[in-house]
Each structure stands twice: as C-alpha cells, then as structure tokens.
Design a protein around this motif. Structure first.
Motif, mmCIF file in Angstrom:
data_model
loop_
_atom_site.group_PDB
_atom_site.id
_atom_site.type_symbol
_atom_site.label_atom_id
_atom_site.label_comp_id
_atom_site.label_asym_id
_atom_site.label_seq_id
_atom_site.Cartn_x
_atom_site.Cartn_y
_atom_site.Cartn_z
ATOM 1 N N GLU A 46 13.800 5.690 4.831
ATOM 2 C CA GLU A 46 13.478 6.230 3.517
ATOM 3 C C GLU A 46 13.976 5.064 2.530
ATOM 4 O O GLU A 46 13.394 5.230 1.350
ATOM 5 N N ARG A 47 14.869 4.173 2.645
ATOM 6 C CA ARG A 47 15.220 3.397 1.712
ATOM 7 C C ARG A 47 14.954 1.979 2.062
ATOM 8 O O ARG A 47 15.092 0.975 1.238
ATOM 9 N N ALA A 48 14.332 1.880 3.115
ATOM 10 C CA ALA A 48 13.738 0.326 3.510
ATOM 11 C C ALA A 48 12.363 0.322 3.320
ATOM 12 O O ALA A 48 11.665 1.365 3.142
ATOM 13 N N ARG A 49 11.774 -0.880 3.209
ATOM 14 C CA ARG A 49 10.289 -0.954 2.960
ATOM 15 C C ARG A 49 9.742 -1.243 4.612
ATOM 16 O O ARG A 49 10.286 -1.911 5.386
ATOM 17 N N VAL A 50 8.412 -1.117 4.711
ATOM 18 C CA VAL A 50 7.605 -1.156 5.730
ATOM 19 C C VAL A 50 7.340 -2.653 6.112
ATOM 20 O O VAL A 50 6.647 -3.069 5.100
ATOM 21 N N ALA A 51 7.775 -3.254 6.983
ATOM 22 C CA ALA A 51 7.641 -4.673 7.273
ATOM 23 C C ALA A 51 6.269 -4.863 8.017
ATOM 24 O O ALA A 51 5.539 -5.791 7.667
ATOM 25 N N VAL A 66 3.673 3.152 15.342
ATOM 26 C CA VAL A 66 5.185 2.592 15.463
ATOM 27 C C VAL A 66 5.381 1.680 14.147
ATOM 28 O O VAL A 66 4.214 1.247 13.882
ATOM 29 N N ARG A 67 6.499 1.716 13.286
ATOM 30 C CA ARG A 67 6.604 0.877 12.339
ATOM 31 C C ARG A 67 7.801 -0.012 12.605
ATOM 32 O O ARG A 67 8.840 0.247 13.396
ATOM 33 N N LEU A 68 7.857 -1.260 11.973
ATOM 34 C CA LEU A 68 8.866 -2.081 11.845
ATOM 35 C C LEU A 68 9.289 -2.043 10.350
ATOM 36 O O LEU A 68 8.478 -2.217 9.274
ATOM 37 N N TRP A 69 10.688 -1.848 10.110
ATOM 38 C CA TRP A 69 11.237 -1.730 8.755
ATOM 39 C C TRP A 69 11.926 -2.834 8.380
ATOM 40 O O TRP A 69 12.834 -3.476 9.252
#
Length: 158
Positions: A46-51, A66-69
C-alpha cells in the motif's frame, strides 16, 4: 469439407498496462479475498510504488498477474514480489512459475524479497532472509531473498 477446430490463442505473459489495473485488482481479490488486507505484505504494498507488473493473458483475458514493488532493505534498493494471482479456472502447472520467472528476469541483479514458501520459490534462487524485518507480524521462515549477498535490515517502501 469440414472446418478444422479453432486453435485457442496462445497464453502470453506481458508487461501490465495501466488499462489492466482493474482486471488485476479483481483477479487478486478473487484469489485472496478480503483477508489479504490484514497481511503485513499488503501494508507494505500500500505504501510502495509499483516497479513492474506482469499479466498472463489468454484470449485477451487476464488470467494471471504479479507485481514487483520498489522497496529498500536496510537502506539498499530492492524489489518486493507479490501477490501472484491466477484465475481459479486457469490454474495449471507452470503459470505461476512463468509469472515469477518474468519478475526474476526483469529484476536482473536487483535483489528481490518476498513472503512465501521456500519449497516453491527455492527453485528460482530464493533463500531464507533471517536478518530482514518487516513492519508487522510475519512468519520469519517465509521471508525469502534472491540476490547477491545477504539481505539485512528493515524493509521500507519507496
């Protein structure tokens, strides 16, 4: 004369586009339910940006994601992987692994942290990260790292 059966469009793993966000969110909610919002990993996301994000698309429909943050581990840049979601009617051998591999390939030499099962993620080079701490309750045996050297310190969103 008869028509040959139509061949289904091949499954493709692609970079997630902004237009995919609603479908990805619906897929993750269906896979994990509202209980996911209570997890420490979700607080971090919730506090990180999607990389980066990846989707599995079949016949134009998103069936996996899937996502990397962007995070820092002990002050060093890293990525946080998850969640991996696959539609219930599309769970078959290899799709989740293909999504993880897309993340590993994208990360290159950047370290990746996740909360998961070592028997599954060990094949991608993940190993326990006992010196990493997250801001919230998490089973330390499930905190895994893939990268050069050992990860240590507090995990912070970027």
């Amino acid at each position: 004369m008869f028509d040959a059966p139509a061949r289904p469009a091949p499954l493709r793993i692609e970079i997630e586009a902004p237009a995919d966000a609603a479908a990805v969110e619906a897929l993750v909610l269906a896979a994990f339910g509202p209980g996911r919002f209570a997890k420490t990993a979700e607080r971090l996301r919730e506090r990180a940006r999607v990389a980066a994000g990846f989707v599995a698309r079949e016949d134009g429909e998103i069936i996996g994601s899937v996502r990397l943050w962007a995070i820092r581990v002990g002050g060093e840049p890293a990525l946080f992987l998850g969640p991996i979601a696959v539609a219930a009617d599309s769970r078959r051998a290899g799709l989740g692994a293909d999504l993880v591999q897309a993340c590993v390939d994208h990360a290159g030499t950047t370290g990746i942290l996740l909360v998961g099962d070592l028997p599954y993620f060990g094949r991608f080079g993940f190993r326990p990260a006992p010196d990493v701490s997250l801001s919230g309750p998490v089973d330390p045996r499930r905190v895994l790292w893939r990268g050069e050297g050992e990860a240590a310190g507090l995990v912070q969103p970027v």
